[in-house]
Scaffold this motif. Structure first.
Motif, PDB file in Angstrom:
ATOM      1  N   TRP A 186       0.853  -1.187   0.000  1.00 53.79           N
ATOM      2  CA  TRP A 186       0.000   0.000   0.000  1.00 53.79           C
ATOM      3  C   TRP A 186       0.888   1.236   0.000  1.00 53.79           C
ATOM      4  CZ3 TRP A 186      -4.872  -1.401  -0.837  1.00 53.79           C
ATOM      5  CH2 TRP A 186      -5.294  -2.670  -0.426  1.00 53.79           C
ATOM      6  N   VAL A 187       0.679   2.127  -0.957  1.00 56.98           N
ATOM      7  CA  VAL A 187       1.551   3.292  -1.138  1.00 56.98           C
ATOM      8  C   VAL A 187       0.767   4.562  -0.817  1.00 56.98           C
ATOM      9  CG1 VAL A 187       3.072   4.516  -2.727  1.00 56.98           C
ATOM     10  CG2 VAL A 187       2.768   2.036  -2.955  1.00 56.98           C
ATOM     11  N   GLY A 188       1.211   5.279   0.194  1.00 52.09           N
ATOM     12  CA  GLY A 188       0.517   6.485   0.631  1.00 52.09           C
ATOM     13  C   GLY A 188       1.398   7.713   0.522  1.00 52.09           C
ATOM     14  N   LEU A 189       1.699   8.112  -0.701  1.00 49.39           N
ATOM     15  CA  LEU A 189       2.547   9.278  -0.939  1.00 49.39           C
ATOM     16  C   LEU A 189       1.760  10.469  -1.460  1.00 49.39           C
ATOM     17  CD1 LEU A 189       5.564   7.503  -2.710  1.00 49.39           C
ATOM     18  CD2 LEU A 189       5.431   8.235  -0.321  1.00 49.39           C
ATOM     19  N   GLY A 190       0.478  10.249  -1.773  1.00 52.53           N
ATOM     20  CA  GLY A 190      -0.319  11.317  -2.378  1.00 52.53           C
ATOM     21  C   GLY A 190      -0.092  11.386  -3.876  1.00 52.53           C
ATOM     22  N   ALA A 191      -1.133  11.814  -4.587  1.00 52.38           N
ATOM     23  CA  ALA A 191      -1.034  11.931  -6.055  1.00 52.38           C
ATOM     24  C   ALA A 191      -0.428  13.278  -6.435  1.00 52.38           C
ATOM     25  CB  ALA A 191      -2.426  11.791  -6.674  1.00 52.38           C
ATOM     26  N   PRO A 192       0.386  13.340  -7.483  1.00 48.93           N
ATOM     27  CA  PRO A 192       0.746  12.267  -8.414  1.00 48.93           C
ATOM     28  C   PRO A 192       2.009  11.488  -8.024  1.00 48.93           C
ATOM     29  CG  PRO A 192       1.566  14.335  -9.266  1.00 48.93           C
ATOM     30  CD  PRO A 192       0.859  14.666  -7.964  1.00 48.93           C
ATOM     31  N   LYS A 193       2.580  11.822  -6.866  1.00 47.36           N
ATOM     32  CA  LYS A 193       3.860  11.214  -6.481  1.00 47.36           C
ATOM     33  C   LYS A 193       3.756   9.705  -6.353  1.00 47.36           C
ATOM     34  CE  LYS A 193       7.537  11.586  -3.004  1.00 47.36           C
ATOM     35  NZ  LYS A 193       7.981  12.269  -1.761  1.00 47.36           N
ATOM     36  N   GLN A 194       2.674   9.215  -5.735  1.00 44.04           N
ATOM     37  CA  GLN A 194       2.587   7.770  -5.501  1.00 44.04           C
ATOM     38  C   GLN A 194       2.456   6.983  -6.797  1.00 44.04           C
ATOM     39  OE1 GLN A 194      -0.743   7.709  -2.848  1.00 44.04           O
ATOM     40  NE2 GLN A 194      -2.275   7.790  -4.473  1.00 44.04           N
ATOM     41  N   GLU A 195       1.733   7.529  -7.770  1.00 45.28           N
ATOM     42  CA  GLU A 195       1.599   6.835  -9.053  1.00 45.28           C
ATOM     43  C   GLU A 195       2.929   6.809  -9.804  1.00 45.28           C
ATOM     44  OE1 GLU A 195      -2.180   7.848  -7.493  1.00 45.28           O
ATOM     45  OE2 GLU A 195      -0.644   9.282  -8.156  1.00 45.28           O
ATOM     46  N   ARG A 196       3.655   7.908  -9.749  1.00 39.73           N
ATOM     47  CA  ARG A 196       4.964   7.942 -10.412  1.00 39.73           C
ATOM     48  C   ARG A 196       5.927   6.968  -9.728  1.00 39.73           C
ATOM     49  NH1 ARG A 196       4.961  12.099 -14.016  1.00 39.73           N
ATOM     50  NH2 ARG A 196       3.622  13.905 -13.619  1.00 39.73           N
ATOM     51  N   TRP A 197       5.835   6.871  -8.408  1.00 37.96           N
ATOM     52  CA  TRP A 197       6.710   5.955  -7.682  1.00 37.96           C
ATOM     53  C   TRP A 197       6.402   4.519  -8.076  1.00 37.96           C
ATOM     54  CZ3 TRP A 197       6.410   1.820  -4.352  1.00 37.96           C
ATOM     55  CH2 TRP A 197       7.591   1.477  -3.671  1.00 37.96           C
ATOM     56  N   MET A 198       5.132   4.171  -8.132  1.00 35.74           N
ATOM     57  CA  MET A 198       4.751   2.804  -8.495  1.00 35.74           C
ATOM     58  C   MET A 198       5.202   2.463  -9.914  1.00 35.74           C
ATOM     59  SD  MET A 198       0.996   2.204  -6.709  1.00 35.74           S
ATOM     60  CE  MET A 198       0.149   3.456  -7.697  1.00 35.74           C
ATOM     61  N   ARG A 204       9.866  -4.321 -10.153  1.00 32.23           N
ATOM     62  CA  ARG A 204      10.977  -4.381  -9.203  1.00 32.23           C
ATOM     63  C   ARG A 204      10.532  -4.733  -7.792  1.00 32.23           C
ATOM     64  NH1 ARG A 204      13.692   1.105  -8.951  1.00 32.23           N
ATOM     65  NH2 ARG A 204      15.099  -0.049  -7.596  1.00 32.23           N
ATOM     66  N   VAL A 205       9.348  -4.283  -7.426  1.00 33.57           N
ATOM     67  CA  VAL A 205       8.850  -4.484  -6.066  1.00 33.57           C
ATOM     68  C   VAL A 205       7.982  -5.736  -5.997  1.00 33.57           C
ATOM     69  CG1 VAL A 205       7.299  -3.552  -4.297  1.00 33.57           C
ATOM     70  CG2 VAL A 205       8.973  -2.067  -5.398  1.00 33.57           C
ATOM     71  N   LYS A 206       8.265  -6.588  -5.044  1.00 37.29           N
ATOM     72  CA  LYS A 206       7.446  -7.783  -4.841  1.00 37.29           C
ATOM     73  C   LYS A 206       6.127  -7.371  -4.190  1.00 37.29           C
ATOM     74  CE  LYS A 206       7.358 -12.338  -2.654  1.00 37.29           C
ATOM     75  NZ  LYS A 206       6.918 -13.008  -3.888  1.00 37.29           N
ATOM     76  N   GLY A 207       5.033  -7.889  -4.721  1.00 39.32           N
ATOM     77  CA  GLY A 207       3.722  -7.538  -4.201  1.00 39.32           C
ATOM     78  C   GLY A 207       2.999  -6.607  -5.160  1.00 39.32           C
ATOM     79  N   LEU A 208       1.688  -6.531  -5.032  1.00 33.74           N
ATOM     80  CA  LEU A 208       0.875  -5.626  -5.838  1.00 33.74           C
ATOM     81  C   LEU A 208       0.839  -4.264  -5.179  1.00 33.74           C
ATOM     82  CD1 LEU A 208      -1.153  -5.006  -8.120  1.00 33.74           C
ATOM     83  CD2 LEU A 208      -2.957  -5.845  -6.587  1.00 33.74           C
ATOM     84  N   MET A 209       1.347  -3.243  -5.874  1.00 34.76           N
ATOM     85  CA  MET A 209       1.362  -1.884  -5.348  1.00 34.76           C
ATOM     86  C   MET A 209       0.023  -1.201  -5.636  1.00 34.76           C
ATOM     87  SD  MET A 209       5.185  -0.776  -6.667  1.00 34.76           S
ATOM     88  CE  MET A 209       5.011  -1.611  -8.261  1.00 34.76           C
ATOM     89  N   ILE A 210      -0.539  -0.545  -4.622  1.00 36.53           N
ATOM     90  CA  ILE A 210      -1.795   0.185  -4.785  1.00 36.53           C
ATOM     91  C   ILE A 210      -1.635   1.554  -4.112  1.00 36.53           C
ATOM     92  CG2 ILE A 210      -4.284   0.182  -4.433  1.00 36.53           C
ATOM     93  CD1 ILE A 210      -4.218  -2.818  -4.126  1.00 36.53           C
ATOM     94  N   GLY A 211      -1.789   2.623  -4.890  1.00 35.14           N
ATOM     95  CA  GLY A 211      -1.649   3.970  -4.349  1.00 35.14           C
ATOM     96  C   GLY A 211      -2.956   4.439  -3.741  1.00 35.14           C
ATOM     97  N   VAL A 212      -2.958   4.647  -2.428  1.00 31.15           N
ATOM     98  CA  VAL A 212      -4.219   4.914  -1.726  1.00 31.15           C
ATOM     99  C   VAL A 212      -4.308   6.302  -1.097  1.00 31.15           C
ATOM    100  CG1 VAL A 212      -4.782   2.499  -1.305  1.00 31.15           C
ATOM    101  CG2 VAL A 212      -3.293   3.702   0.304  1.00 31.15           C
ATOM    102  N   GLY A 213      -3.353   7.192  -1.411  1.00 29.93           N
ATOM    103  CA  GLY A 213      -3.473   8.568  -0.946  1.00 29.93           C
ATOM    104  C   GLY A 213      -3.653   8.679   0.554  1.00 29.93           C
ATOM    105  N   ALA A 214      -4.825   9.213   0.967  1.00 28.89           N
ATOM    106  CA  ALA A 214      -5.102   9.435   2.386  1.00 28.89           C
ATOM    107  C   ALA A 214      -5.596   8.178   3.085  1.00 28.89           C
ATOM    108  CB  ALA A 214      -6.142  10.547   2.535  1.00 28.89           C
ATOM    109  N   GLY A 215      -5.537   7.036   2.413  1.00 36.73           N
ATOM    110  CA  GLY A 215      -6.012   5.792   3.013  1.00 36.73           C
ATOM    111  C   GLY A 215      -5.326   5.460   4.332  1.00 36.73           C
ATOM    112  N   PHE A 216      -4.038   5.800   4.438  1.00 33.29           N
ATOM    113  CA  PHE A 216      -3.314   5.549   5.689  1.00 33.29           C
ATOM    114  C   PHE A 216      -3.946   6.352   6.823  1.00 33.29           C
ATOM    115  CE2 PHE A 216       1.165   4.178   4.061  1.00 33.29           C
ATOM    116  CZ  PHE A 216       0.566   3.310   3.160  1.00 33.29           C
ATOM    117  N   ASP A 217      -4.263   7.617   6.540  1.00 32.13           N
ATOM    118  CA  ASP A 217      -4.831   8.493   7.574  1.00 32.13           C
ATOM    119  C   ASP A 217      -6.220   8.030   7.998  1.00 32.13           C
ATOM    120  OD1 ASP A 217      -2.773  10.649   7.795  1.00 32.13           O
ATOM    121  OD2 ASP A 217      -3.206  10.855   5.670  1.00 32.13           O
ATOM    122  N   TYR A 218      -7.008   7.552   7.036  1.00 28.56           N
ATOM    123  CA  TYR A 218      -8.341   7.052   7.368  1.00 28.56           C
ATOM    124  C   TYR A 218      -8.260   5.843   8.285  1.00 28.56           C
ATOM    125  CZ  TYR A 218     -10.576  10.030   3.838  1.00 28.56           C
ATOM    126  OH  TYR A 218     -11.046  11.101   3.126  1.00 28.56           O
TER     127      TYR A 218
END
Length: 267
Positions: A186-198, A204-218
């Protein structure tokens, strides 16, 4: 801290190649972005069936803001379309999809997706890595996840520095994530940074990456979600605006207005 965390990790960075066919994912092109014409039930079934094959790939959680940004920036549009899919987090996206004939297309938000996956993770044996946000938020998130989802396997958490990483730091982080063997990253960097990071870490990264923005805060319960009636009425953006007007007012005023104008013009 990074060197300390990585001290005993000797696993090399490996490549992960997409092994599922994304052509069978229904999509609706909105301002150049191929938004998945799906609903939550379809998505959960798809992930459960294909999770092992999706390692190294990513999912964008798309809304009006990311879609307008994609329309304005060709490279970001490529990022949105390069992953396994871009799901309709924004209510207007699913509304447009339904009007274009995708009757089963519904809003699928990042926080709701996290919740649905967490609820079945113990049964399925899913492991989760959380990349992004602050150390304080990650500590709260870990505590709340343990309270709300007992026995959830948290493979690891990492709050990256708020600056560009060196190549060595980036490689070390990839090794650190891969060493924990997560199913979901789960990637919580905020858009558009998290999408560019993914996109830059696709394969390269093991696992399915999903950019969830404020999901961590929720899920850390640092901020609250809108009532269900507001979510169902496509008014969650207004609830968020009331929570953080200084940061979000300009974004919503500009992007929402531009989105409506572009759609009316047939773009």
């Amino acid at each position: 801290m990074l060197n300390r965390l990585n001290k005993n990790i000797d696993e090399s960075t490996k490549g992960f190649v997409r092994t599922v066919d994304k052509s069978n994912i229904p999509t609706c092109n909105i301002l150049g972005v191929n938004i998945a014409a799906i609903n939550m039930e379809w998505l959960i079934k798809y992930l459960n069936k294909n999770i092992d094959k999706l390692t190294g790939d990513y999912i964008c959680v798309s809304n009006v803001h990311t879609t307008v940004t994609s329309y304005e920036e060709a490279d970001y549009c490529t990022v949105q379309n390069k992953g396994i899919m871009a799901i309709p987090d924004g209510g207007p996206l699913s509304t447009i999809g339904k009007k274009r004939g995708h009757k089963n297309m519904d809003r699928t938000t990042g926080p709701s997706l996290m919740e649905e996956i967490f609820k079945i993770s113990v049964e399925k044996g899913y492991r989760h890595y959380f990349y992004g946000s602050t150390e304080e938020t990650l500590e709260k998130l870990s505590r709340k996840l343990n309270e709300n989802y007992p026995n959830l396997e948290i493979a690891g958490m990492y709050s990256p520095p708020f600056r560009a990483l060196t190549d060595i730091e980036d490689t070390t982080i990839v090794k650190m994530i891969n060493h924990t063997k997560p199913d979901f990253v789960w990637v919580g960097l905020g858009a558009p940074k998290q999408e560019r990071w993914m996109a830059s870490h696709q394969g390269r990264v093991k696992g399915l990456m999903i950019g969830v923005g404020a999901g961590f805060d929720y899920h850390a319960e640092s901020i609250s979600r809108a009532p269900k009636w507001m979510q169902n009425s496509n008014l969650e953006w207004f609830y968020r605006l009331m929570q953080d007007p200084k940061r979000l007012f300009k974004r919503y005023l500009f992007t929402n207005t531009k989105f409506l104008w572009l759609i009316v013009r047939g773009k």
